[in-house]
Design a protein around this motif. Structure first.
Motif, mmCIF file in Angstrom:
data_model
loop_
_atom_site.group_PDB
_atom_site.id
_atom_site.type_symbol
_atom_site.label_atom_id
_atom_site.label_comp_id
_atom_site.label_asym_id
_atom_site.label_seq_id
_atom_site.Cartn_x
_atom_site.Cartn_y
_atom_site.Cartn_z
ATOM 1 N N HIS A 31 0.846 -1.201 0.000
ATOM 2 C CA HIS A 31 0.000 0.000 0.000
ATOM 3 C C HIS A 31 0.878 1.246 0.000
ATOM 4 O O HIS A 31 1.771 1.397 0.831
ATOM 5 N N PHE A 32 0.637 2.148 -0.937
ATOM 6 C CA PHE A 32 1.468 3.345 -1.031
ATOM 7 C C PHE A 32 0.716 4.572 -0.531
ATOM 8 O O PHE A 32 -0.510 4.598 -0.438
ATOM 9 N N HIS A 33 1.508 5.589 -0.198
ATOM 10 C CA HIS A 33 0.985 6.806 0.414
ATOM 11 C C HIS A 33 1.501 8.034 -0.323
ATOM 12 O O HIS A 33 2.442 7.961 -1.123
ATOM 13 N N ALA A 34 0.901 9.168 0.007
ATOM 14 C CA ALA A 34 1.241 10.404 -0.690
ATOM 15 C C ALA A 34 2.658 10.860 -0.403
ATOM 16 O O ALA A 34 3.301 11.478 -1.259
ATOM 17 N N ASP A 35 3.183 10.567 0.798
ATOM 18 C CA ASP A 35 4.502 11.116 1.133
ATOM 19 C C ASP A 35 5.610 10.506 0.281
ATOM 20 O O ASP A 35 6.412 11.216 -0.316
ATOM 21 N N LEU A 54 -5.803 11.889 -2.827
ATOM 22 C CA LEU A 54 -5.435 11.973 -4.232
ATOM 23 C C LEU A 54 -4.584 10.773 -4.643
ATOM 24 O O LEU A 54 -4.739 10.222 -5.731
ATOM 25 N N VAL A 55 -3.697 10.370 -3.735
ATOM 26 C CA VAL A 55 -2.839 9.212 -3.975
ATOM 27 C C VAL A 55 -3.511 7.926 -3.517
ATOM 28 O O VAL A 55 -3.498 6.910 -4.205
ATOM 29 N N GLY A 56 -4.123 7.977 -2.333
ATOM 30 C CA GLY A 56 -4.689 6.770 -1.736
ATOM 31 C C GLY A 56 -5.704 6.074 -2.614
ATOM 32 O O GLY A 56 -5.767 4.833 -2.651
ATOM 33 N N ARG A 57 -6.488 6.827 -3.349
ATOM 34 C CA ARG A 57 -7.532 6.211 -4.177
ATOM 35 C C ARG A 57 -6.978 5.472 -5.385
ATOM 36 O O ARG A 57 -7.715 4.762 -6.068
ATOM 37 N N LEU A 58 -5.681 5.623 -5.656
ATOM 38 C CA LEU A 58 -5.067 4.890 -6.762
ATOM 39 C C LEU A 58 -4.533 3.526 -6.336
ATOM 40 O O LEU A 58 -4.069 2.745 -7.165
ATOM 41 N N ASN A 59 -4.564 3.235 -5.031
ATOM 42 C CA ASN A 59 -4.258 1.883 -4.582
ATOM 43 C C ASN A 59 -5.355 0.938 -5.053
ATOM 44 O O ASN A 59 -6.510 1.345 -5.228
ATOM 45 N N PRO A 60 -5.042 -0.354 -5.241
ATOM 46 C CA PRO A 60 -6.096 -1.298 -5.620
ATOM 47 C C PRO A 60 -7.104 -1.469 -4.494
ATOM 48 O O PRO A 60 -6.780 -1.294 -3.313
ATOM 49 N N ASN A 61 -8.341 -1.794 -4.842
ATOM 50 C CA ASN A 61 -9.357 -2.096 -3.842
ATOM 51 C C ASN A 61 -9.056 -3.432 -3.178
ATOM 52 O O ASN A 61 -8.371 -4.295 -3.741
ATOM 53 N N TRP A 62 -9.583 -3.628 -2.008
ATOM 54 C CA TRP A 62 -9.287 -4.847 -1.250
ATOM 55 C C TRP A 62 -9.729 -6.109 -1.977
ATOM 56 O O TRP A 62 -9.136 -7.173 -1.824
ATOM 57 N N ASN A 63 -10.775 -5.997 -2.794
ATOM 58 C CA ASN A 63 -11.323 -7.178 -3.459
ATOM 59 C C ASN A 63 -11.016 -7.230 -4.952
ATOM 60 O O ASN A 63 -11.639 -7.987 -5.693
ATOM 61 N N ASP A 64 -10.073 -6.398 -5.406
ATOM 62 C CA ASP A 64 -9.659 -6.491 -6.799
ATOM 63 C C ASP A 64 -8.926 -7.814 -7.022
ATOM 64 O O ASP A 64 -8.096 -8.223 -6.192
ATOM 65 N N GLU A 97 1.220 -3.316 -9.380
ATOM 66 C CA GLU A 97 1.226 -2.408 -8.224
ATOM 67 C C GLU A 97 2.213 -1.270 -8.450
ATOM 68 O O GLU A 97 1.915 -0.104 -8.146
ATOM 69 N N ASP A 98 3.369 -1.591 -8.994
ATOM 70 C CA ASP A 98 4.365 -0.558 -9.275
ATOM 71 C C ASP A 98 3.844 0.449 -10.288
ATOM 72 O O ASP A 98 4.097 1.657 -10.169
ATOM 73 N N ASP A 99 3.121 -0.028 -11.287
ATOM 74 C CA ASP A 99 2.536 0.882 -12.280
ATOM 75 C C ASP A 99 1.554 1.839 -11.617
ATOM 76 O O ASP A 99 1.505 3.033 -11.943
ATOM 77 N N ARG A 100 0.770 1.320 -10.696
ATOM 78 C CA ARG A 100 -0.165 2.177 -9.960
ATOM 79 C C ARG A 100 0.589 3.238 -9.164
ATOM 80 O O ARG A 100 0.191 4.402 -9.107
ATOM 81 N N PHE A 101 1.686 2.815 -8.535
ATOM 82 C CA PHE A 101 2.460 3.769 -7.741
ATOM 83 C C PHE A 101 3.042 4.871 -8.624
ATOM 84 O O PHE A 101 3.025 6.054 -8.252
ATOM 85 N N ILE A 102 3.563 4.505 -9.780
ATOM 86 C CA ILE A 102 4.129 5.501 -10.691
ATOM 87 C C ILE A 102 3.062 6.516 -11.089
ATOM 88 O O ILE A 102 3.311 7.730 -11.125
ATOM 89 N N LYS A 103 1.863 6.031 -11.381
ATOM 90 C CA LYS A 103 0.767 6.943 -11.723
ATOM 91 C C LYS A 103 0.449 7.864 -10.552
ATOM 92 O O LYS A 103 0.216 9.065 -10.732
ATOM 93 N N ALA A 104 0.435 7.297 -9.333
ATOM 94 C CA ALA A 104 0.155 8.104 -8.147
ATOM 95 C C ALA A 104 1.252 9.141 -7.920
ATOM 96 O O ALA A 104 0.979 10.301 -7.572
#
Length: 377
Positions: A35-39, A188-198, A211-218
């Motif tokens: 799980h990634f964060h804005a910081d 803004l960043v948190g909503r780009l994490n995958p949902n728990w049931n994805d 997951e890394d691709d999602r982080f780069i987008k965030a």
């Protein structure tokens, strides 16, 4: 003493980066996976997009200490804050570092990277020598401003620091009237994490890559917001400072008590600068101004063109407040055109907002007369 220590650390980091970059080896930035964060998203963006040494850096997302040990720079993981080794984590129990002059909020990885690289980032944005960034008053001003207006919110969010004292709010019986939608910088960043049931790919490497691709987008998303603020404060907010100062110093030309400030050519972002100028005036005089001694109304043309209509705006009690120091008179509120002329006694009326925070007149003379009557009301 703290400012000098921070300056020395930042200078040493910059020197080491130039030395390291000279090896020709590819630089790797490490941060945690999961799980990634804005910081850490912003920390990675600042390094990869705004610090030339890291322009071609590879990003590695892992919690494996052996892999992190191979990284040139590590943010938000590893349990170590050591700028001499390019380690910028804040989760260790012993960590207490705050931004110079801001003692209430511990730094996150975003704040740490900004503290060490922010001055050089701003100097480059202004087109000024990085070597002189410590002694450049404009860089120093923007360094504090960008931290307070953007980065500190991420530090607070990641460290669980509320903008308000919840106990004090409860004692005062203050409750929120409605939901703000949760659209904060953190969200803004948190909503780009995958949902728990994805559904997850069966192959762990594929799952990590997604997951890394999602982080780069965030990282790019929060970074673009930061870059927008950087460009705004460097390119618009800072140049407005001198204009607001000139208007502030000319305030007694328009009202004998100095309660009306006029922008004769074009309106500029004025609120931050006005409050700062008033604070400086209070410090200079050793007094605390009452609302009657402060600027109550600001006049400016709607656009920089001959014959433009004029606006009169009531100064808010604070930058983000909807409450005015002195709203335009209640009988004027919601009136337009001839009706406004009648209730105000000033010809050329255009409108007054229902809340009384702003109004308009066809001419400067009309707007100035509205201000004079509103001051006396």
């Amino acid at each position: 003493m703290l400012r000098r220590f921070t300056r020395i650390m930042a200078e040493n980091v910059a020197k080491r980066l130039k030395t390291d970059a000279g090896t020709g080896a590819g630089i790797k930035i490490g941060t945690h996976n999961g799980h990634f964060h804005a910081d850490e998203a912003l920390a990675v963006y600042m390094l990869r997009r705004l610090v030339p040494t890291y322009a071609d850096a590879t990003l590695v997302r892992t919690r494996d200490p052996a892999v992190l040990a191979t990284c040139h720079t590590v943010v938000d993981v590893g349990g170590e804050y050591d700028p001499s080794r390019h380690r910028y984590d804040h989760h260790q129990r012993s960590f207490t570092t705050t931004f110079p002059g801001r003692s209430a909020t511990k730094l996150s990885s975003a704040g740490l990277v900004y503290m060490h690289f922010g001055r050089s980032i701003i100097a480059r944005a202004l087109g000024r020598p990085e070597a002189n960034s410590e002694d450049d008053s404009d860089v120093s001003l923007l360094y504090r401003k960008l931290y307070e207006s953007f980065v500190e919110a991420l530090d607070a969010h990641d460290n669980g620091v509320s903008a308000y004292d919840s106990a004090a709010l409860a004692r005062a019986g203050i409750e929120k009237r409605f939901s703000e939608g949760g659209f904060t910088l953190g969200a803004l960043v948190g909503r780009l994490n995958p949902n728990w049931n994805d559904p997850l790919p069966a192959d762990p490497e594929v799952a990590q890559a997604q997951e890394d691709d999602r982080f780069i987008k965030a990282s790019e998303r929060i970074g673009e917001e930061f870059k927008h603020d950087l460009e705004y404060y460097c390119g618009a907010w800072l140049p407005a400072r001198a204009i607001v100062r000139d208007a502030y110093e000319a305030r007694f030309r328009h009202d004998p008590e100095g309660r009306v400030m006029v922008f004769e050519g074009q309106s500029v972002p004025w609120k931050d600068h006005l409050y700062t100028l008033e604070e400086e005036q209070e410090q200079k005089e050793g007094t605390t101004n009452t609302s009657k001694q402060k600027i109550l109304y600001v006049l400016y043309p709607e656009k920089p063109a001959p014959g433009a209509r004029w606006r009169i705006q009531a100064v808010p009690v604070s930058k983000d407040s909807f409450e005015s120091r002195k709203a335009l008179p209640e009988p004027w509120r919601g009136a337009r055109d001839e009706q406004l002329d009648e209730v105000s006694g000033v010809p050329g009326g255009v409108f007054v907002h229902a809340s009384g925070f702003i109004g308009g007149n066809k001419t400067f003379e009309g707007a100035k007369e509205l201000a004079a009557k509103a001051c006396a009301f």
